[in-house]
Write a protein that holds these residues in place. Structure first.
Motif, PDB file in Angstrom:
ATOM      1  N   ASP A 267       0.858  -1.181   0.000  1.00 12.16           N
ATOM      2  CA  ASP A 267       0.000   0.000   0.000  1.00 12.16           C
ATOM      3  C   ASP A 267       0.896   1.234   0.000  1.00 12.16           C
ATOM      4  OD1 ASP A 267      -2.443  -1.328   0.047  1.00 12.16           O
ATOM      5  OD2 ASP A 267      -2.415  -1.505   2.234  1.00 12.16           O
ATOM      6  N   LEU A 268       0.481   2.248  -0.737  1.00  8.29           N
ATOM      7  CA  LEU A 268       1.233   3.493  -0.782  1.00  8.29           C
ATOM      8  C   LEU A 268       0.576   4.509   0.140  1.00  8.29           C
ATOM      9  CD1 LEU A 268       3.495   5.215  -2.097  1.00  8.29           C
ATOM     10  CD2 LEU A 268       1.783   5.939  -3.784  1.00  8.29           C
ATOM     11  N   GLU A 269       1.362   5.044   1.067  1.00 12.75           N
ATOM     12  CA  GLU A 269       0.868   6.086   1.967  1.00 12.75           C
ATOM     13  C   GLU A 269       1.607   7.380   1.650  1.00 12.75           C
ATOM     14  OE1 GLU A 269       0.321   5.295   6.272  1.00 12.75           O
ATOM     15  OE2 GLU A 269       1.761   6.936   6.562  1.00 12.75           O
ATOM     16  N   VAL A 270       0.857   8.449   1.415  1.00 13.96           N
ATOM     17  CA  VAL A 270       1.452   9.740   1.105  1.00 13.96           C
ATOM     18  C   VAL A 270       1.021  10.738   2.173  1.00 13.96           C
ATOM     19  CG1 VAL A 270       1.693  11.594  -0.575  1.00 13.96           C
ATOM     20  CG2 VAL A 270       1.424   9.236  -1.360  1.00 13.96           C
ATOM     21  N   GLY A 271       1.965  11.224   2.941  1.00 12.13           N
ATOM     22  CA  GLY A 271       1.694  12.233   3.961  1.00 12.13           C
ATOM     23  C   GLY A 271       2.069  13.609   3.474  1.00 12.13           C
ATOM     24  N   GLU A 272       2.021  14.562   4.352  1.00 13.99           N
ATOM     25  CA  GLU A 272       2.352  15.942   3.977  1.00 13.99           C
ATOM     26  C   GLU A 272       3.821  16.088   3.607  1.00 13.99           C
ATOM     27  OE1 GLU A 272       2.335  20.411   6.006  1.00 13.99           O
ATOM     28  OE2 GLU A 272       1.240  18.762   6.945  1.00 13.99           O
ATOM     29  N   ASP A 273       4.685  15.297   4.252  1.00 17.77           N
ATOM     30  CA  ASP A 273       6.127  15.432   4.048  1.00 17.77           C
ATOM     31  C   ASP A 273       6.796  14.169   3.516  1.00 17.77           C
ATOM     32  OD1 ASP A 273       6.153  18.068   5.136  1.00 17.77           O
ATOM     33  OD2 ASP A 273       6.005  17.196   7.133  1.00 17.77           O
ATOM     34  N   TYR A 274       6.053  13.117   3.269  1.00 19.84           N
ATOM     35  CA  TYR A 274       6.700  11.863   2.894  1.00 19.84           C
ATOM     36  C   TYR A 274       5.765  10.983   2.067  1.00 19.84           C
ATOM     37  CZ  TYR A 274       3.761   9.645   6.445  1.00 19.84           C
ATOM     38  OH  TYR A 274       2.683   9.191   7.161  1.00 19.84           O
TER      39      TYR A 274
END
Length: 270
Positions: free
Chosen positions: A165-172
């Motif tokens: 699963d791909l997780e995209v946060g504000e900084d990463y």
């Protein structure tokens, strides 16, 4: 080209290539010749091309690369008679028979790199995620922007494997493995606690002391090697190292460190 840390400085790369060129063109390297070359001869010829370094530094770096690292130069000091002890002894290097093969391999690799097609933005992001599972907005701004721009496409490609699963946060951006297990390794758990202490950059020479200070608060009387903690910090992208300072990444916000007193066990949860 060369694996391992740290990467070679530009002048060291220049020296590496200049040394290859110098040795290949020496008369002593012709078929049937001795392959024994004066150390000073190589140093002076290389220094004539790598003028940014003095001869002492040229000798030091050639020794590090070709004697210690590649094992292509073997130090050779000729025998002297007792009455010659007071005379200056000339040092030589025996050049390995494999030298030309290694030099050709390096040239072939560099040629292939120049001819290699440019990767598309999605390919560049996928390659980074495959190698390090993590993309940082602060350390890799262009790559992170490509991740944001093509987020749905990249996520769909990884979902096809039915594992990630791909997780995209504000900084990463982070590639999560669905088969991962709860982490109980002491070095990892202590590493999280240490990273969470890094509000600002910490000098490299102060990191071990911070690890020793934090570790007892997490694992009690158990012990952990500070070197292993440092490796874990970098390998799991919990910190970023830049110019001799360690900085926390956004990933540390994903973890909590808890101690189970009744089992005397420590674990990290996401």
């Amino acid at each position: 080209l060369l694996f391992g840390r740290p990467k070679l400085e530009s002048e060291t790369v220049h020296l590496l290539l200049a040394t290859l060129k110098t040795v290949i063109n020496l008369p002593e390297m012709q078929p049937g010749a001795s392959r024994i070359v004066s150390t000073q001869t190589i140093v002076r010829l290389v220094h004539s091309e790598v003028v940014a370094l003095d001869e002492r530094e040229v000798l030091r770096q050639i020794t590090h690369l070709f004697v210690d690292r590649f094992k292509l130069f073997i130090p050779d000091t000729p025998e002297v008679q007792n009455n010659e002890i007071t005379q200056e002894v000339t040092e030589f290097w025996d050049i390995s028979p494999d030298f030309n093969y290694v030099a050709q391999a390096i040239v072939d690799y560099l040629t292939q790199q120049r001819l290699a097609p440019d990767l598309a933005p999605v390919q560049m992001v996928n390659r980074a995620l495959l190698v390090q599972q993590y993309v940082s907005r602060t350390q890799q701004p262009d790559l992170f922007q490509s991740l944001v721009d093509h987020r749905d496409t990249i996520a769909a490609q990884w979902q096809q494997l039915q594992r990630f699963d791909l997780e995209v946060g504000e900084d990463y951006g982070l590639l999560l493995d669905k088969t991962r297990q709860p982490v109980t390794a002491r070095a990892f758990v202590v590493g999280i606690a240490v990273a969470q202490q890094l509000v600002i950059g910490l000098p490299d020479n102060e990191l071990n002391q911070l690890i020793r200070t934090v570790a007892p608060t997490i694992i009690g009387k158990s012990t952990v090697n500070p070197t292993e903690v440092k490796k874990t910090l970098l390998a799991n992208s919990l910190v970023e190292e830049k110019d001799g300072f360690y900085h926390p990444t956004a990933l540390i916000k994903r973890f909590d460190v808890a101690t189970e007193n009744e089992e005397d066990a420590v674990h990290a949860t996401e």
